[in-house]
Design an enzyme around this catalytic site. Structure first.
Site, PDB file in Angstrom:
ATOM      1  N   SER A 115       0.807  -1.220   0.000  1.00  0.00           N
ATOM      2  CA  SER A 115       0.000   0.000   0.000  1.00  0.00           C
ATOM      3  C   SER A 115       0.838   1.267   0.000  1.00  0.00           C
ATOM      4  O   SER A 115       1.917   1.326   0.611  1.00  0.00           O
ATOM      5  CB  SER A 115      -0.878  -0.016   1.256  1.00  0.00           C
ATOM      6  OG  SER A 115      -1.416   1.254   1.500  1.00  0.00           O
ATOM      7  N   GLU A 161       0.221   3.632   1.731  1.00  0.00           N
ATOM      8  CA  GLU A 161       0.297   4.085   3.135  1.00  0.00           C
ATOM      9  C   GLU A 161       1.683   3.813   3.716  1.00  0.00           C
ATOM     10  O   GLU A 161       2.050   4.386   4.748  1.00  0.00           O
ATOM     11  CB  GLU A 161      -0.770   3.387   3.980  1.00  0.00           C
ATOM     12  CG  GLU A 161      -2.181   3.910   3.770  1.00  0.00           C
ATOM     13  CD  GLU A 161      -2.406   5.317   4.317  1.00  0.00           C
ATOM     14  OE1 GLU A 161      -1.888   5.625   5.396  1.00  0.00           O
ATOM     15  OE2 GLU A 161      -3.084   6.105   3.643  1.00  0.00           O
ATOM     16  N   TYR A 211      -1.622   0.434  10.608  1.00  0.00           N
ATOM     17  CA  TYR A 211      -1.888  -0.195   9.302  1.00  0.00           C
ATOM     18  C   TYR A 211      -0.654  -0.088   8.398  1.00  0.00           C
ATOM     19  O   TYR A 211      -0.188  -1.085   7.833  1.00  0.00           O
ATOM     20  CB  TYR A 211      -3.097   0.484   8.641  1.00  0.00           C
ATOM     21  CG  TYR A 211      -3.315   0.075   7.199  1.00  0.00           C
ATOM     22  CD1 TYR A 211      -3.962  -1.115   6.879  1.00  0.00           C
ATOM     23  CD2 TYR A 211      -2.869   0.887   6.147  1.00  0.00           C
ATOM     24  CE1 TYR A 211      -4.156  -1.491   5.548  1.00  0.00           C
ATOM     25  CE2 TYR A 211      -3.067   0.514   4.821  1.00  0.00           C
ATOM     26  CZ  TYR A 211      -3.709  -0.669   4.527  1.00  0.00           C
ATOM     27  OH  TYR A 211      -3.893  -1.036   3.213  1.00  0.00           O
TER      28      TYR A 211
HETATM   29  P1  NDP Z   1     -11.525  -4.538   1.963  1.00  0.00           P
HETATM   30  O1  NDP Z   1     -11.484  -4.016   3.339  1.00  0.00           O
HETATM   31  O2  NDP Z   1     -12.679  -4.188   1.078  1.00  0.00           O
HETATM   32  O3  NDP Z   1     -11.458  -6.157   2.010  1.00  0.00           O
HETATM   33  C1  NDP Z   1     -10.692  -6.835   2.978  1.00  0.00           C
HETATM   34  C2  NDP Z   1     -10.932  -8.320   2.845  1.00  0.00           C
HETATM   35  O4  NDP Z   1     -10.126  -9.022   3.802  1.00  0.00           O
HETATM   36  C3  NDP Z   1     -12.398  -8.766   3.115  1.00  0.00           C
HETATM   37  O5  NDP Z   1     -12.716  -9.799   2.206  1.00  0.00           O
HETATM   38  C4  NDP Z   1     -12.311  -9.320   4.530  1.00  0.00           C
HETATM   39  O6  NDP Z   1     -13.288 -10.282   4.833  1.00  0.00           O
HETATM   40  C5  NDP Z   1     -10.925  -9.978   4.466  1.00  0.00           C
HETATM   41  N1  NDP Z   1     -10.388 -10.284   5.785  1.00  0.00           N
HETATM   42  C6  NDP Z   1     -10.256  -9.446   6.841  1.00  0.00           C
HETATM   43  N2  NDP Z   1      -9.699 -10.090   7.874  1.00  0.00           N
HETATM   44  C7  NDP Z   1      -9.478 -11.369   7.462  1.00  0.00           C
HETATM   45  C8  NDP Z   1      -8.944 -12.514   8.082  1.00  0.00           C
HETATM   46  N3  NDP Z   1      -8.470 -12.482   9.333  1.00  0.00           N
HETATM   47  N4  NDP Z   1      -8.844 -13.672   7.368  1.00  0.00           N
HETATM   48  C9  NDP Z   1      -9.303 -13.718   6.098  1.00  0.00           C
HETATM   49  N5  NDP Z   1      -9.841 -12.670   5.458  1.00  0.00           N
HETATM   50  C10 NDP Z   1      -9.927 -11.499   6.139  1.00  0.00           C
HETATM   51  O7  NDP Z   1     -10.147  -4.126   1.261  1.00  0.00           O
HETATM   52  P2  NDP Z   1      -9.830  -3.776  -0.282  1.00  0.00           P
HETATM   53  O8  NDP Z   1     -10.481  -4.778  -1.137  1.00  0.00           O
HETATM   54  O9  NDP Z   1     -10.069  -2.335  -0.511  1.00  0.00           O
HETATM   55  O10 NDP Z   1      -8.249  -3.962  -0.332  1.00  0.00           O
HETATM   56  C11 NDP Z   1      -7.656  -5.224  -0.650  1.00  0.00           C
HETATM   57  C12 NDP Z   1      -6.227  -5.239  -0.139  1.00  0.00           C
HETATM   58  O11 NDP Z   1      -5.491  -4.195  -0.744  1.00  0.00           O
HETATM   59  C13 NDP Z   1      -6.098  -5.024   1.375  1.00  0.00           C
HETATM   60  O12 NDP Z   1      -4.983  -5.785   1.804  1.00  0.00           O
HETATM   61  C14 NDP Z   1      -5.786  -3.552   1.491  1.00  0.00           C
HETATM   62  O13 NDP Z   1      -5.105  -3.265   2.685  1.00  0.00           O
HETATM   63  C15 NDP Z   1      -4.920  -3.367   0.259  1.00  0.00           C
HETATM   64  N6  NDP Z   1      -4.900  -2.012  -0.287  1.00  0.00           N
HETATM   65  C16 NDP Z   1      -6.070  -1.385  -0.595  1.00  0.00           C
HETATM   66  C17 NDP Z   1      -6.063  -0.129  -1.131  1.00  0.00           C
HETATM   67  C18 NDP Z   1      -7.349   0.554  -1.504  1.00  0.00           C
HETATM   68  O14 NDP Z   1      -7.302   1.755  -1.776  1.00  0.00           O
HETATM   69  N7  NDP Z   1      -8.457  -0.141  -1.584  1.00  0.00           N
HETATM   70  C19 NDP Z   1      -4.792   0.579  -1.369  1.00  0.00           C
HETATM   71  C20 NDP Z   1      -3.620  -0.214  -1.104  1.00  0.00           C
HETATM   72  C21 NDP Z   1      -3.678  -1.459  -0.563  1.00  0.00           C
HETATM   73  P3  NDP Z   1     -14.757  -9.845   5.431  1.00  0.00           P
HETATM   74  O15 NDP Z   1     -15.516  -9.346   4.255  1.00  0.00           O
HETATM   75  O16 NDP Z   1     -15.276 -11.111   5.973  1.00  0.00           O
HETATM   76  O17 NDP Z   1     -14.475  -8.781   6.447  1.00  0.00           O
HETATM   77  P1  GDP Z   2      -6.765   6.038   3.530  1.00  0.00           P
HETATM   78  O1  GDP Z   2      -5.948   6.912   2.646  1.00  0.00           O
HETATM   79  O2  GDP Z   2      -6.517   4.584   3.303  1.00  0.00           O
HETATM   80  O3  GDP Z   2      -6.696   6.385   4.955  1.00  0.00           O
HETATM   81  O4  GDP Z   2      -8.277   6.210   2.997  1.00  0.00           O
HETATM   82  P2  GDP Z   2      -9.536   7.006   3.619  1.00  0.00           P
HETATM   83  O5  GDP Z   2     -10.533   7.104   2.517  1.00  0.00           O
HETATM   84  O6  GDP Z   2     -10.003   6.376   4.880  1.00  0.00           O
HETATM   85  O7  GDP Z   2      -8.976   8.452   3.986  1.00  0.00           O
HETATM   86  C1  GDP Z   2      -8.411   9.295   2.996  1.00  0.00           C
HETATM   87  C2  GDP Z   2      -8.143  10.662   3.614  1.00  0.00           C
HETATM   88  O8  GDP Z   2      -9.373  11.305   3.886  1.00  0.00           O
HETATM   89  C3  GDP Z   2      -7.362  10.623   4.935  1.00  0.00           C
HETATM   90  O9  GDP Z   2      -6.368  11.611   4.899  1.00  0.00           O
HETATM   91  C4  GDP Z   2      -8.407  10.977   5.978  1.00  0.00           C
HETATM   92  O10 GDP Z   2      -7.905  11.661   7.112  1.00  0.00           O
HETATM   93  C5  GDP Z   2      -9.299  11.919   5.160  1.00  0.00           C
HETATM   94  N1  GDP Z   2     -10.640  12.081   5.728  1.00  0.00           N
HETATM   95  C6  GDP Z   2     -11.238  13.246   6.037  1.00  0.00           C
HETATM   96  N2  GDP Z   2     -12.460  13.033   6.562  1.00  0.00           N
HETATM   97  C7  GDP Z   2     -12.638  11.682   6.562  1.00  0.00           C
HETATM   98  C8  GDP Z   2     -13.710  10.853   7.000  1.00  0.00           C
HETATM   99  O11 GDP Z   2     -14.743  11.311   7.481  1.00  0.00           O
HETATM  100  N3  GDP Z   2     -13.545   9.512   6.839  1.00  0.00           N
HETATM  101  C9  GDP Z   2     -12.413   8.978   6.293  1.00  0.00           C
HETATM  102  N4  GDP Z   2     -12.317   7.654   6.140  1.00  0.00           N
HETATM  103  N5  GDP Z   2     -11.369   9.744   5.908  1.00  0.00           N
HETATM  104  C10 GDP Z   2     -11.483  11.069   6.032  1.00  0.00           C
END
Ligand code: NDP
Ligand code: GDP
Length: 320
Positions: A125, A127, A149
């Protein structure tokens, strides 16, 4: 026919990736942790819930991963499962470390044990860059994570790289910048905004409470980004890639696009709530995807306006 195992199949990326791989003719198996209620809404939304096979398992339970690999014999593993919400990672730091960090070494060890030829994608990520000194981040930019995270993702990144170097395994890090879609979790800022816009239009909500609206993110469309995951595993050798659009915008600018789309002024609805500020913030993320373009032939197809409009349309439809 190739088999792919996706951890996190019920998440945003898991659902889009499952659809992408099914369309390519893959057999898709999803690792499915036991939950007390149905978590398949994204797979249902894409009409693929019945086309995916499921193996019960949790990334913190090593033996469940071993079993899943032994029984399903995948060619490729896409490790997407995580506690993925930055704000929650201060509230549940140990769980975040176990799921988002240790979960990676669990899957790497299970692959090494069952069949080290299996190719593996790690969902790293942006992040990890955190408090970066560079105005544009590349594969070479130093990490300075700002949340439990981010710290957990740095651990997963280095483990993935280490298993490649130590055991010659085909493991790749995709360093993905924020990517969104109509299937994004409601707690993330983009979806929180587009859902609020739809509710305000429908007369169900009057205000939108946000935290730091000056943070800048490089937002892309999840549907575009899952192709990059697959492309990484089709290369002759494993490597790490930044996946981003190359454009950054503030949360405030994103709000403006969403509200303008339905003819409203965001300033009439947004209320700043300091309770939503984070203990430490990542102020600026802007990825340079040049390597992905030259080596994978990948570029983002959807711009921020198209993405936000797509999300508002989907939320308007849901509210109806
Ligand atoms: P989501 O939060 O939408 O999905 C997370 C998934 O992980 C869900 O299917 C959840 O299951 C599963 N999960 C959580 N805990 C466990 C566990 N202990 N064992 C098995 N499965 C588990 O994330 P995204 O789809 O947005 O992201 C996918 C990956 O990419 C993540 O690793 C995220 O950190 C990373 N990422 C995402 C970005 C983004 O902008 N979306 C950016 C960079 C990296 P359940 O539905 O049951 O909770
Ligand atoms: P992140 O980049 O994975 O933390 O994705 P988020 O969508 O959670 O947050 C993106 C940015 O939006 C971060 O800098 C947050 O601090 C900012 N932010 C401002 N207001 C909010 C809020 O109400 N909810 C979330 N999730 N983020 C917020």
């Amino acid at each position: 026919m190739k088999t792919a195992l996706i951890t996190g199949v019920t998440g945003q990326d898991g659902a889009y990736l499952a659809k992408f791989l099914l369309d390519k003719g893959y057999r898709v198996v999803g690792l499915f942790p036991r939950r007390s209620s149905n978590t398949c809404w994204r797979l249902d939304y894409l009409n693929i819930a019945d086309e995916v096979e499921y193996m019960e398992g949790d990334v913190t339970d090593f033996t469940s991963l071993l079993r899943a690999l032994k029984l399903t014999k995948p060619d490729e593993v896409y490790h997407l499962a995580a506690q993925s919400f930055v704000a929650s990672s201060w509230k549940q730091p140990i769980l975040t470390a176990q799921v988002t960090g240790i979960g990676v070494v669990n899957i790497l060890e299970a692959i090494r044990e069952v069949n080290p030829e299996i190719k593996m994608y790690q969902a790293s990520s942006s992040e990890m860059f955190g408090m970066t000194e560079q105005s544009e981040q590349t594969e070479e930019t130093r990490f300075y994570p700002r949340s439990p995270y981010g710290v957990s993702k740095v651990f997963g990144y280095w483990m993935t790289k280490n298993y490649r170097e130590s055991f010659n395994m085909f493991t790749c890090n995709g360093i993905l910048f924020n990517h969104e879609s109509p299937l994004r979790g409601i707690e993330f800022v983009t979806r929180k905004v587009t859902d609020a816009v739809a509710r305000i239009v429908a007369g169900q909500q009057k205000e939108l409470h946000l935290g730091n609206i000056y943070a800048k993110r490089d937002w892309g469309f999840a549907g575009d980004y899952v192709e990059a995951m697959w492309l990484m595993l089709q290369q002759p050798s494993p490597d790490d890639y930044v996946i981003a659009t190359g454009r950054t915008a503030t949360v405030e600018e994103m709000c403006k696009i969403a509200f303008n789309y339905v003819g409203l002024n965001y300033q009439d609805y947004v209320v700043i709530d300091p309770q939503l500020y984070r203990p430490a913030e990542v102020d600026l993320l802007l990825g340079n995807p040049a390597k992905a373009k030259s080596k994978l032939g990948w570029t983002a197809k959807t711009n921020l306006e198209q993405l936000v409009h797509m999300m508002v349309d989907a939320d308007l439809e849901r509210i109806k």
